[in-house]
Design a protein around this motif. Structure first.
Motif, PDB file in Angstrom:
ATOM      1  N   TYR A 143       1.505   1.369 -10.900  1.00  0.00           N
ATOM      2  CA  TYR A 143       0.289   1.278 -11.712  1.00  0.00           C
ATOM      3  C   TYR A 143       0.037  -0.173 -12.123  1.00  0.00           C
ATOM      4  CZ  TYR A 143       0.346   6.309 -11.824  1.00  0.00           C
ATOM      5  OH  TYR A 143       0.328   7.622 -11.444  1.00  0.00           O
TER       6      TYR A 143
ATOM      7  N   ARG B  91       0.838  -1.207   0.000  1.00  0.00           N
ATOM      8  CA  ARG B  91       0.000   0.000   0.000  1.00  0.00           C
ATOM      9  C   ARG B  91       0.870   1.254   0.000  1.00  0.00           C
ATOM     10  NH1 ARG B  91      -4.534   2.487   2.727  1.00  0.00           N
ATOM     11  NH2 ARG B  91      -5.039   4.044   1.150  1.00  0.00           N
TER      12      ARG B  91
ATOM     13  N   GLU C 291       0.845   3.992  -2.974  1.00  0.00           N
ATOM     14  CA  GLU C 291       0.383   5.361  -2.697  1.00  0.00           C
ATOM     15  C   GLU C 291       1.509   6.374  -2.874  1.00  0.00           C
ATOM     16  OE1 GLU C 291      -2.602   6.209  -2.444  1.00  0.00           O
ATOM     17  OE2 GLU C 291      -3.640   4.350  -1.944  1.00  0.00           O
ATOM     18  N   ALA C 292       2.725   6.017  -2.408  1.00  0.00           N
ATOM     19  CA  ALA C 292       3.848   6.962  -2.506  1.00  0.00           C
ATOM     20  C   ALA C 292       4.163   7.260  -3.964  1.00  0.00           C
ATOM     21  CB  ALA C 292       5.081   6.410  -1.799  1.00  0.00           C
ATOM     22  N   LEU C 293       4.164   6.223  -4.800  1.00  0.00           N
ATOM     23  CA  LEU C 293       4.546   6.419  -6.201  1.00  0.00           C
ATOM     24  C   LEU C 293       3.446   7.079  -7.013  1.00  0.00           C
ATOM     25  CD1 LEU C 293       7.248   5.478  -7.595  1.00  0.00           C
ATOM     26  CD2 LEU C 293       6.885   4.592  -5.319  1.00  0.00           C
ATOM     27  N   ARG C 294       2.188   6.776  -6.660  1.00  0.00           N
ATOM     28  CA  ARG C 294       1.103   7.330  -7.473  1.00  0.00           C
ATOM     29  C   ARG C 294       0.736   8.752  -7.086  1.00  0.00           C
ATOM     30  NH1 ARG C 294      -3.482   3.709  -9.588  1.00  0.00           N
ATOM     31  NH2 ARG C 294      -4.561   4.489  -7.757  1.00  0.00           N
ATOM     32  N   ASN C 295       1.185   9.197  -5.912  1.00  0.00           N
ATOM     33  CA  ASN C 295       0.812  10.540  -5.482  1.00  0.00           C
ATOM     34  C   ASN C 295       1.958  11.542  -5.535  1.00  0.00           C
ATOM     35  OD1 ASN C 295      -2.073  10.383  -4.804  1.00  0.00           O
ATOM     36  ND2 ASN C 295      -1.402   8.832  -3.359  1.00  0.00           N
ATOM     37  N   THR C 296       3.032  11.196  -6.271  1.00  0.00           N
ATOM     38  CA  THR C 296       4.106  12.158  -6.498  1.00  0.00           C
ATOM     39  C   THR C 296       4.410  12.167  -7.998  1.00  0.00           C
ATOM     40  OG1 THR C 296       5.690  10.411  -5.981  1.00  0.00           O
ATOM     41  CG2 THR C 296       5.211  11.959  -4.225  1.00  0.00           C
ATOM     42  N   PRO C 297       4.876  13.307  -8.525  1.00  0.00           N
ATOM     43  CA  PRO C 297       5.115  13.379  -9.967  1.00  0.00           C
ATOM     44  C   PRO C 297       6.329  12.546 -10.395  1.00  0.00           C
ATOM     45  CG  PRO C 297       5.168  15.567  -8.961  1.00  0.00           C
ATOM     46  CD  PRO C 297       5.144  14.582  -7.862  1.00  0.00           C
TER      47      PRO C 297
END
Lengths: 216, 223
Positions: free
Chosen positions: B104, B58, B62-68
């Motif tokens: 992803y 999780r 979350e860390a990878l999907r919520n940062t550019p």
């Protein structure tokens, strides 16, 4: 002069995040207005206008945002508009957002069952009344969560405007990184600020989806 | 408007563009494969009965999907050398892209596994198939069919996203734009041409993937 990465730099980064948010907000408003047009053109019962909307969506979703940014950055001066990075960034992000909002909202409109239209007609409502009182309230409910979800993409994508020189959070971290020679803490701080913004939006989208989809 | 558009000066750079396209495809395919490998591990962790494993998955997602991606790229390329890990631009780009795609991919694969109903597995087992046979003949095909659309649009998305790695000097299609621009000083024309090249790639791949979907999942008799 090399200086240490410290509290003032963190404050500077947080302040730069205002530009990230302002850019995302501008693109949401601009892209939202344009997105309504795209969604309407997409569902209107008239072929050529549908194709126009489909071509628009494919053109935007089929090319990299970075390319769009550069085309606007170098193209705007050619048509006599101001050269600054803000204009190019705001315009291309709005156009980028319009294609996605248009598709999200078209989907929401079309996911309202055809029978709802028929039921409205059976009650003797006019087209405008059916749209305004029956279909739109349901479509808006469905569209809220994916719209907020897309805002996460939009906030993340504002980072690309750093590459045409617009000073938002990412460009600000490049500047601080250059001044302090401490790239790791600087970029990790930037990532943390992005995370706070985007994670809040993702959680909001998730919560809205749970709240608003109860009826389905 | 007094500007003269000159696209013809770009014609002699067609070989550079073709080379850029090939490099971009290379990046996309390697990212897709490495990302899916990472994604598979993370997806299995995310459906595992062990709470710590699920928590790790999780956090990763979350860390990878919520940062550019751009910031992730800068962390890998500019940040890691300060703790002694020096990478070339292309390697750093591939690592950042794969780690990003992993998050992803994990979500896509997890959704795929969970889309196959438990009753299908039970039906396979009650026909006397072993667990392995049930997975191969019953679960795999259905899961593949479920995730195929998401995977193919993810591939196109990766192809467009790789343009970002030009910012650290990784050599792909968008990097060629900077090169051609520096030779011709025709910035607008150059970036327009490169952007349109991506459009051609996108439309081509979408058509290709739709064709494959039809040939594999539609035309084939039902099983």
């Amino acid at each position: 002069m090399i200086r240490e990465f410290g509290g003032t730099d963190i404050v500077y980064l947080i302040e730069a995040a205002r530009w990230t948010l302002l850019l995302a907000f501008t693109a949401t408003v601009g892209g939202g207005l344009l997105g309504i047009v795209v969604a309407v053109l997409r569902v209107i019962p008239f072929g050529p206008l549908n194709w126009l909307a489909i071509a628009w969506i494919n053109l935007i979703q089929g090319t990299p945002l970075l390319g769009q940014l550069f085309v606007f950055f170098f193209g705007l001066p050619l048509v006599g508009l101001s050269v600054d990075a803000w204009t190019a960034a705001a315009l291309s992000l709005s156009i980028y957002a319009s294609a996605f909002f248009g598709e999200i909202w078209r989907g929401s409109l079309q996911s309202v069952s055809q029978r709802q239209w028929e039921a409205g007609a059976a009650l003797g409502l006019t087209y405008a009344q059916r749209l305004g009182h029956v279909v739109l309230p349901q479509a808006i409910r469905i569209s809220v969560a994916p719209t907020v979800g897309f805002l996460v993409q939009l906030v993340k994508n504002t980072s690309l405007t750093a590459l045409i020189g617009f000073v938002e959070l990412t460009r600000a971290s490049q500047i601080i990184s250059g001044a302090t020679f401490a790239p790791l803490p600087v970029y990790l701080t930037a990532a943390a600020i992005y995370f706070v913004i985007c994670f809040s939006l993702s959680q909001l989208a998730r919560m809205l989806e749970r709240r608003l989809h109860v009826a389905r | 408007m007094s500007y003269n558009f000159k696209f013809d000066v770009l014609l002699r750079y067609i070989p550079e563009i073709v080379q850029g396209v090939l490099l971009t495809l290379q990046f996309s395919v390697v990212t897709m494969l490495c990302g899916l490998a990472i994604g598979l591990i993370v997806a299995m962790a995310s459906i595992s009965p062990l709470t710590p494993l699920r928590a790790c998955a999780r956090v990763y997602v979350e860390a990878l999907r919520n940062t550019p991606l751009l910031v992730q790229l800068f962390i890998v390329f500019f940040g890691l050398p300060s703790i002694g890990i020096k990478l070339g631009a292309n390697t750093a780009a591939l690592i950042a892209l794969s780690i990003n795609m992993g998050a992803y991919g994990a979500e896509i694969l997890r959704a795929g596994f969970q889309s196959v109903r438990q009753s299908q597995i039970e039906a396979g087992r009650s026909l006397g198939l072993t667990a392995g046979q049930t997975f191969r003949h019953v679960v795999l095909f259905q899961a593949m069919k479920a995730i195929y659309p998401a995977l193919s649009s993810q591939f196109v998305l990766i192809m467009l996203t790789t343009s970002v790695v030009s910012s650290i000097g990784a050599t792909e299609l968008f990097h060629q734009a900077a090169f051609i621009d520096s030779r011709t000083y025709r910035s607008f024309e150059t970036y327009t041409l490169i952007t349109v090249s991506y459009l051609v790639l996108t439309l081509g791949f979408r058509a290709f993937f739709a064709g494959v979907y039809w040939a594999v999942f539609v035309k084939r008799p039902r099983r």
